[in-house]
Design an enzyme around this catalytic site. Structure first.
Site, PDB file in Angstrom:
ATOM      1  CB  SER A 181      -0.948  -0.008   1.201  1.00 18.81           C
ATOM      2  OG  SER A 181      -0.248  -0.281   2.392  1.00 18.81           O
ATOM      3  CG  HIS A 209      -3.665  -0.526  -2.401  1.00 23.44           C
ATOM      4  ND1 HIS A 209      -4.087   0.784  -2.343  1.00 23.44           N
ATOM      5  CD2 HIS A 209      -3.396  -0.880  -1.121  1.00 23.44           C
ATOM      6  CE1 HIS A 209      -4.056   1.204  -1.096  1.00 23.44           C
ATOM      7  NE2 HIS A 209      -3.645   0.218  -0.326  1.00 23.44           N
ATOM      8  CE  LYS A 240      -7.387   1.127   0.728  1.00 23.85           C
ATOM      9  NZ  LYS A 240      -6.692   0.151   1.554  1.00 23.85           N
TER      10      LYS A 240
END
Ligand SMILES: *Cc1c(COP(=O)(O)O)cnc(C)c1O
Length: 390
Positions: A181, A209, A240
């Site tokens: 991350s 991610h 995200k």
């Protein structure tokens, strides 16, 4: 009661550039946001595909709220398991190519619940040194023996595993971020797959991610490396690239059933609101569509442009084809200064400090969005260069 010890601790943090505070964004999460009455270019969001204010998600979320209301009213195992939860789980299992999936209320809740629910004191967890804090906390909650291996160092991991092989009892699990991350680099998944096969253990990938961003179909780091089917447990989030909220684990039916019976963050928490789940379904539609493909392509193009413009001296930390671009600044005070100066220039780019990153490796964690314009990124890159030399 005296609050002095806490006041002193905060003052000590402030004196070394380590105090954290909130910065408020008014209006929606777009490539440009409003803060303190000014428009700013947003360069530190995980909303990589720009879906957090996408009309299709807003419409799906409103429709779900109108139909199902605002709250689920209970945990999944009592009264809060609604048909939208099950629809999204079916879609996610299909997306990751597994038998089954289970929703969690956040990525933090997923990682703590998965590791605590599957692993126990007899077991060993092998964990990358730079794994996300929620994985570290999950390891602690599991009470399994946790062996931390140096970042992406497969040879060191193998030595650790070989050292434990004699008299082995209990389950073993390797856990890694897919995309790390704070660095944007990738786990060496093909090598980890080989190791997990050699030592007969589970491989869990936290693709918070990678999901939506990596691979031709946005299925994540596993798809990018061509080894999606070799990952036992896929953790992913909707907060995200998917522009919403919530998280999931996808894997074999028996492990999902075990989690449903044992994962405390799943069992003892009200389930996601139906509207949030509705937005998750709409986000998956986009990720798997032509639009999703072109958003991913756009991200890659922007990354290449920015990397080239910043030049090799500033891009030393860039590794991996992801929208996360860590610009290393070193110490907290220099980081806070650079971030504040950029903010005066209309650029919102937060500094990241310990314990989020190791001591001495503070950074401006720049992230790209598919909705950024090339010209504004080039201008921002020039200002970043200036901020670093100031
Ligand atoms: C953000 C993040 C999480 C936590 O997910 P939330 O849904 O924000 O709680 C877990 N793992 C990684 C690698 C992350 O970056």
């Amino acid at each position: 009661m005296s609050l002095k010890s806490w006041q002193d601790a905060l003052a000590a943090l402030a004196s070394c550039g380590m105090l954290r505070r909130l910065q408020t964004v008014t209006g929606p999460q777009r490539a440009h946001v409003h803060m303190q009455g000014r428009e700013m270019l947003l360069l530190c969001s995980n909303n990589y595909l720009g879906l957090a204010d996408h009309p299709a998600l807003v419409e799906a979320q409103s429709r779900a709220a109108a139909h199902y209301g605002t709250g689920s009213g209970g945990s999944r195992l009592i009264s809060g398991s609604m048909e939208l939860h099950e629809q999204l789980e079916t879609r996610l299992a299909c997306f990751k190519g597994t038998q089954r999936a289970l929703l969690f209320n956040s990525g933090y809740a997923a990682n703590t619940g998965i590791l605590q629910g599957l692993m126990g004191p007899e077991d060993i967890i092998f964990s990358d040194r730079l794994n996300h804090a929620s994985i570290i906390d999950g390891c602690r909650l599991s009470r399994a023996r946790t062996l931390v291996y140096p970042h992406r160092d497969v040879a060191a991991l193998e030595r650790l595993m070989a050292g434990e092989a004699a008299g082995r009892k209990g389950q073993w699990l390797i856990v890694t971020d897919g995309v790390f991350s704070m660095d944007g680099d990738l786990a060496p998944l093909p090598e980890l797959v080989a190791l997990k096969n050699r030592y007969d253990c589970l491989l869990m990938v936290d693709d918070a991610h990678g999901t939506g961003v990596l691979g031709a179909g946005g299925k994540g780091t596993g798809e990018y490396f061509g080894c999606l089917a070799n990952i036992d447990l896929h953790m992913g989030t909707m907060g995200k690239a998917l522009g919403g909220f919530g998280a999931f684990v996808a894997g074999p039916d028996v492990l999902i059933q075990t989690l449903l019976n044992r994962a405390r963050s799943f069992i003892f928490s009200t389930s996601l609101p139906p509207a949030v789940v509705g937005a998750g379904l709409a986000a998956l539609d986009i990720v798997q569509s032509e639009e999703g493909r072109s958003l991913r392509l756009r991200l890659e193009q922007l990354r290449a442009l920015v990397t080239q413009h910043l030049g090799p001296d500033i891009c030393t930390g860039f590794d991996g084809n992801t929208p996360i671009l860590p610009i290393i600044t070193g110490e907290p005070q220099a980081t806070v200064r650079a971030s504040a100066w950029l903010q005066q220039q209309g650029i919102f780019l937060q500094g990241i400090r310990p314990p989020t990153v190791p001591e001495g490796s503070c950074r401006l964690r720049m992230t790209l969005m598919a909705t950024h314009q090339p010209g504004e990124l080039l201008q921002a890159a020039d200002l970043i260069r200036k901020a670093l030399s100031a």
